[in-house]
Design an enzyme around this catalytic site. Structure first.
Site, PDB file in Angstrom:
ATOM      1  N   GLU A  23     -16.795 -22.387 -22.980  1.00  0.00           N
ATOM      2  CA  GLU A  23     -17.441 -22.035 -21.782  1.00  0.00           C
ATOM      3  C   GLU A  23     -19.063 -21.238 -21.840  1.00  0.00           C
ATOM      4  O   GLU A  23     -19.468 -21.381 -20.899  1.00  0.00           O
ATOM      5  CB  GLU A  23     -16.535 -20.523 -21.827  1.00  0.00           C
ATOM      6  CG  GLU A  23     -15.159 -20.691 -21.427  1.00  0.00           C
ATOM      7  CD  GLU A  23     -14.247 -21.384 -22.445  1.00  0.00           C
ATOM      8  OE1 GLU A  23     -13.270 -21.918 -22.117  1.00  0.00           O
ATOM      9  OE2 GLU A  23     -14.476 -21.224 -23.562  1.00  0.00           O
ATOM     10  N   ASP A  50      -5.000 -20.758 -22.071  1.00  0.00           N
ATOM     11  CA  ASP A  50      -4.045 -20.140 -23.118  1.00  0.00           C
ATOM     12  C   ASP A  50      -2.901 -19.373 -22.388  1.00  0.00           C
ATOM     13  O   ASP A  50      -2.944 -17.907 -22.457  1.00  0.00           O
ATOM     14  CB  ASP A  50      -4.825 -19.361 -24.279  1.00  0.00           C
ATOM     15  CG  ASP A  50      -5.468 -20.020 -24.947  1.00  0.00           C
ATOM     16  OD1 ASP A  50      -5.505 -21.425 -24.985  1.00  0.00           O
ATOM     17  OD2 ASP A  50      -6.565 -19.508 -25.566  1.00  0.00           O
ATOM     18  N   ASP A  89     -12.855 -27.983 -26.324  1.00  0.00           N
ATOM     19  CA  ASP A  89     -12.081 -26.511 -26.262  1.00  0.00           C
ATOM     20  C   ASP A  89     -13.438 -25.650 -26.232  1.00  0.00           C
ATOM     21  O   ASP A  89     -14.475 -26.222 -26.951  1.00  0.00           O
ATOM     22  CB  ASP A  89     -11.020 -26.437 -27.091  1.00  0.00           C
ATOM     23  CG  ASP A  89     -10.279 -25.286 -26.628  1.00  0.00           C
ATOM     24  OD1 ASP A  89     -10.391 -24.557 -25.718  1.00  0.00           O
ATOM     25  OD2 ASP A  89      -9.271 -24.857 -27.557  1.00  0.00           O
TER      26      ASP A  89
END
Length: 951
Positions: A527, A600, A524
């Protein structure tokens, strides 16, 4: 609500604003506009399948021309690659400001990460130049044509004597060349006199040399360096792709107007908290691959650039003659692409079908990973299961309520103080015992490991990261420090091969104490997410391996991290097993390494509805192993919403329930009746259809085709269905599903595009009538799921606790007959775990029904890609292990009425000298439902050739 103030609009992004302004200038000038780019005809050369030359850019004041090397590669696949560089930067003949250590070249390594094949040139092209126009015949039988206009530069691509794609047709090409910063002398104006007008008042340099946003100033050591190009899809009014965005599948216009967006589509991988619906705003991943589709024709482009990218879309109506007032005119989709830095590097795909375009793109960037079978079953997750006893308890309660599942997940709280590769000894004191309990029913554990490494003394992982100099550096070439979940953190630089090797060492069972062979990984925040960074990510002037700036590689960062994790899991076991890695951030090529999810989302009906076009967009963009958090990550869903979401999620390629730490516990068994039973039915339906899903995954892994397929892909001639994005097909099965995405619904309208009969999956009701919608019952306990006539669907009907326990279960074949009385389908099987299929350890069968006989044919020696075309010793050994796995039932839907009264069929199997008779039960049509028949226990081997004769 999303915090818009944390993320740039085009007006706040210097290069986006400049390129839009450039486009506005060209549009305002109209036909008087002349693009400042031309090919120097004397430099053109052809060698094999490549044309090279120099583009000359006339700079603003006309005093000089900038040399831009051009390479046009015509590939054997029929695709074309166009690359433009900058000569001065290629040669390093520029100066960097602020003493920067960054590379001087334009970033030219995106292809090293994104591309894996399909780059062989076609040496058989035909090239002719006349009057500043070069014409190239290429593609199959030289039926495609590229018309390269030298002055001004423009390239048209033709198929069937029609132009389909135009590059720089509107003259918006813009390659900001390097120039030194010239400090302008500011002359004082005597009091009482007017200041003279600036000589360069028309050039806005305010964002050339530095840019400030969110408290961070980007030093821009190379100055302005963006690239831009207009790409027109002539005669096309639907374009698809360029995920990730929360909007409709058919992309909207972005220059305002009723129902359109005001902002361009943005690709800049970002941690967007509570993202909004129907928006071109950037999200977690970026795949700059776009398809254009019209009736019976598809083309596409792939913009290979890893920097921040924006895409404007307009769809002007072009009149066929000046007196028609637009009636009967042609719609062109004009797209304008601009990226902050890097090469201009794009691929053109000529189609002509959606399948052709996606396969050509996948040949370049790779096919989706063929996952272990557990990975396509149901996953149970939340932030966080708080102890190992909590995990054991959830595991037992799924069994108590007879709900199958394969994987339970751990978010960040399992660690000791959010230090990865550790366990909290107070809450997870026995991780091995926990994993052993899961393994008892063939279940797995997935644990989260993110790229930020806690900066804490005595933590061996961060100590090694620092001592080995494997972290991302700041603009001053010192280790970069930012904030994320652990607080002060450093980020591993997975562009560095040495960092990948080190990362691999951390996953050994010795290094990662408490990990077991049934544990896999979730990446996770890759980015990367940096809580105190500009736009919640890294500064663009950070430095990566080989001194590339972060601005150049930003959208690749997530891919490099999951690549490192994939490599680590691949080398963890001997012999290797297929890794499973889930990623939030992605780029073109990430599909080779694992699965993704849409981030999310919220427990809201609109987010449920949006998840379907989002997952479809991933599938047509070459990354089909995709899903959304079932139930919504933020907030507490109503019981109805959660139930409907499970019914939808059962048809995501990646099926995981997930929830935020502040939400109520919502495991399916907690909701009470009738909701628990209905969700259980949805999960069991997923397990029943796992053979069909696994076959669809294999097809994607060998040809790149989508796993879930929108209407335009399946029915490319049906114009009414091109924009449909709330119903879709599963693989090649003919299964058509329309999940319920609104509250209180008792019926849905399903659009039927073709003249085939469709049968309700559950009760065999007939739905028939091309080109219109049909009401289908959708009470809370009913999923609108149809079977298109003409297909054979493999499934396994025995309920089990996990997919691993289904390994030896018998099969049911559902034969849904077409109007012509035929049907066909395939089944792919292997051990669902290892790479033995690459040596031929698999079963691949085609089931064909025609002339009142169902036949099983071996297709294991045909096809291409991993798991197809390879047979040998491993094939025979695998067939031996599967020798007792049989077909226990054949259901024929739409059975001929002539079978009324028939009691038996003849079964012939390879290796048997005589046939045998088996019972047949025929059921007549009742109240709008089809006839159907059941062959009870034909007893044929799933891996053998056989024939069931109904005549």
């Amino acid at each position: 609500m999303v915090k818009h103030e944390n993320f740039k609009t085009c007006e706040q992004s210097g290069f986006c604003k400049r390129n839009r302004a450039f486009a506005d200038t060209a549009t305002t000038a109209g036909q008087a506009w002349v693009s400042p780019y031309r090919i120097d005809s004397k430099t053109l050369k052809t060698k094999g399948g490549q044309i090279t030359g120099i583009i000359l850019k006339t700079i603003e004041d006309g005093t000089a021309e900038i040399k831009l090397p051009l390479v046009i590669s015509f590939l054997k696949s029929g695709s074309v690659r166009v690359t433009v560089d900058e000569e001065k930067r290629q040669k390093g003949e520029i100066e960097l400001r602020h003493g920067s250590q960054a590379r001087k070249e334009r970033y030219n390594e995106a292809s090293d990460w994104a591309l894996v094949g399909g780059l062989t040139d076609d040496s058989g092209i035909s090239v002719a130049t006349e009057k500043d126009v070069t014409t190239v015949l290429f593609g199959p039988s030289r039926t495609y044509k590229a018309i390269i206009k030298h002055t001004p530069l423009a390239i048209d691509f033709e198929r069937d004597e029609h132009v389909h794609i135009k590059l720089n047709g509107a003259g918006l090409m813009n390659m900001e060349h390097w120039r030194p910063k010239i400090e302008k002398e500011v002359k004082e104006t005597p009091e009482g006199e007017e200041a003279p007008p600036s000589e360069l008042a028309t050039v806005d340099e305010s964002t050339w040399w530095e840019e400030t946003f969110g408290g961070n100033t980007d030093s821009k050591p190379k100055g302005p360096e963006s690239i831009g190009l207009d790409i027109t899809f002539q005669g096309y009014d639907h374009v698809f792709g360029i995920p990730e965005h929360a909007g409709p599948l058919s992309l909207k216009e972005t220059r305002g107007g009723s129902g359109n967006y005001e902002q361009p589509y943005r690709l800049y991988n970002s941690d967007v908290f509570e993202y909004e619906m129907d928006s071109p705003m950037t999200l977690y991943g970026a795949i700059p691959f776009m398809q254009a589709h019209r009736k019976d024709s598809t083309v596409g482009v792939f913009w290979l650039n890893a920097a921040e990218t924006w895409i404007d879309i307009i769809k002007p109506k072009a009149s066929m003659n000046p007196l028609s007032l637009g009636i009967g005119g042609r719609t062109d989709t004009q797209t304008h692409w601009f990226s902050e830095s890097g090469l201009m590097d794009l691929f053109v795909f000529m189609g002509p079908t959606p399948k052709d375009v996606i396969e050509a793109y996948s040949e370049l960037t790779g096919y989706t990973q063929l996952p272990q079978q557990f990975a396509i079953a149901y996953h149970q997750c939340r932030w966080n299961y708080v102890t190992d006893d909590d995990v054991r308890d959830v595991d037992r309660k799924f069994d108590k309520h007879n709900i199958p599942y394969d994987v339970i997940w751990l978010d960040i709280e399992y660690t000791d103080g959010r230090k990865y590769f550790t366990w909290d000894s107070h809450t997870f004191g026995d991780p091995i015992g926990m994993q052993k309990q899961l393994d008892g029913h063939g279940r797995k554990l997935v644990a989260i490991i993110d790229p930020h490494i806690k900066n804490e003394g005595g933590y061996s992982v961060v100590d090694q990261l620092k001592s080995k100099s494997l972290a991302v550096k700041n603009k001053d070439n010192n280790i970069y420090e930012g904030w994320c979940w652990p607080g002060s953190s450093h980020w591993i630089d997975c562009f560095n091969p040495a960092a990948i090797t080190w990362w691999r060492s951390l996953f050994t069972y010795k290094s990662f104490s408490g990990s077991a062979s049934n544990m896999f990984i979730w990446n996770d925040m890759n980015e990367p997410s940096v809580f105190n960074g500009p736009e919640t990510t890294m500064p663009k002037d950070n430095i990566h391996h080989s001194n590339w700036e972060h601005r150049d590689v930003h959208n690749l960062n997530g891919l490099t991290f999951i690549n490192a994790t994939y490599e680590a899991l691949l080398h963890r076991d001997s012999p290797s097993r297929r890794p499973f890695v889930l990623t939030r951030s992605f780029f073109a090529g990430s599909q080779r390494l694992g699965a993704m999810w849409t981030g999310d989302n919220q427990a809201d009906w609109s987010h449920l509805a949006a998840s379907i076009p989002m997952v479809l967009a991933q599938n047509i963009a070459g990354f089909p192993f995709a899903g959304a958090d079932v139930g919504g990550f933020f907030g507490n869903p109503s019981k109805e919403l959660q139930t409907r979401w499970y019914q939808a999620g059962a048809f995501y390629p990646f099926f995981r329930g997930h929830a935020h730490i502040d939400t109520r516990r919502r495991e399916p068994y907690l909701l009470g009746e009738p909701y628990t039973s209905i969700m259980t039915q949805a999960i069991r339906l997923r397990y029943q259809l796992l053979p069909a899903w696994y076959t669809a995954f294999h097809e994607a892994a060998t040809s790149g085709v989508p796993i879930v397929r929108p209407h335009y892909y399946v029915h490319p001639s049906d114009e009414k269905g091109f924009a449909l994005d709330d119903q879709f097909y599963i693989g090649s099965t003919g299964l058509l599903v329309k999940p319920v995405t609104a509250e209180g619904v008792m019926s849905v309208d399903i659009y039927i595009p073709d003249r085939e009969k469709y049968f309700d999956y559950f009760d065999y009701s007939i739905v028939f009538g091309a080109g219109k919608t049909h009401p289908v019952a959708a009470q809370l306990n009913k999923i609108p799921l149809l079977m298109q006539g003409g297909h054979v669907i493999p499934r396994r009907d025995r309920p089990r606790k996990s997919s691993g326990l289904m390994k030896w279960d018998p099969f049911t074949l559902v034969v849904a007959l077409s109007n012509a009385g035929t049907a066909e389908g395939t089944l792919y099987l292997d051990d669902g775990e290892s790479f033995a299929f690459e040596q031929g350890a698999y079963i691949h069968r085609r089931f064909k029904y025609s002339s009142e006989a169902l036949v099983s044919e071996d297709i294991s020696g045909s096809g291409s890609g991993s798991g197809s075309g390879t047979t040998g010793k491993a094939t025979k050994e695998y067939l031996k292990t599967m020798a007792k796995v049989r077909v226990e039932k054949i259901i024929v839907v739409g059975a001929p009425i002539a079978w009324f009264g028939k009691k038996e069929v003849l079964v012939l199997e390879e290796g048997s000298k005589e046939g045998r008779k088996v019972d047949l039960a025929f059921h007549n049509a009742v109240a709008g439902k089809s006839t159907w028949a059941v062959v009870k226990d034909p007893g044929v081997g799933i891996g053998k050739g056989w024939k069931v004769d109904f005549s």
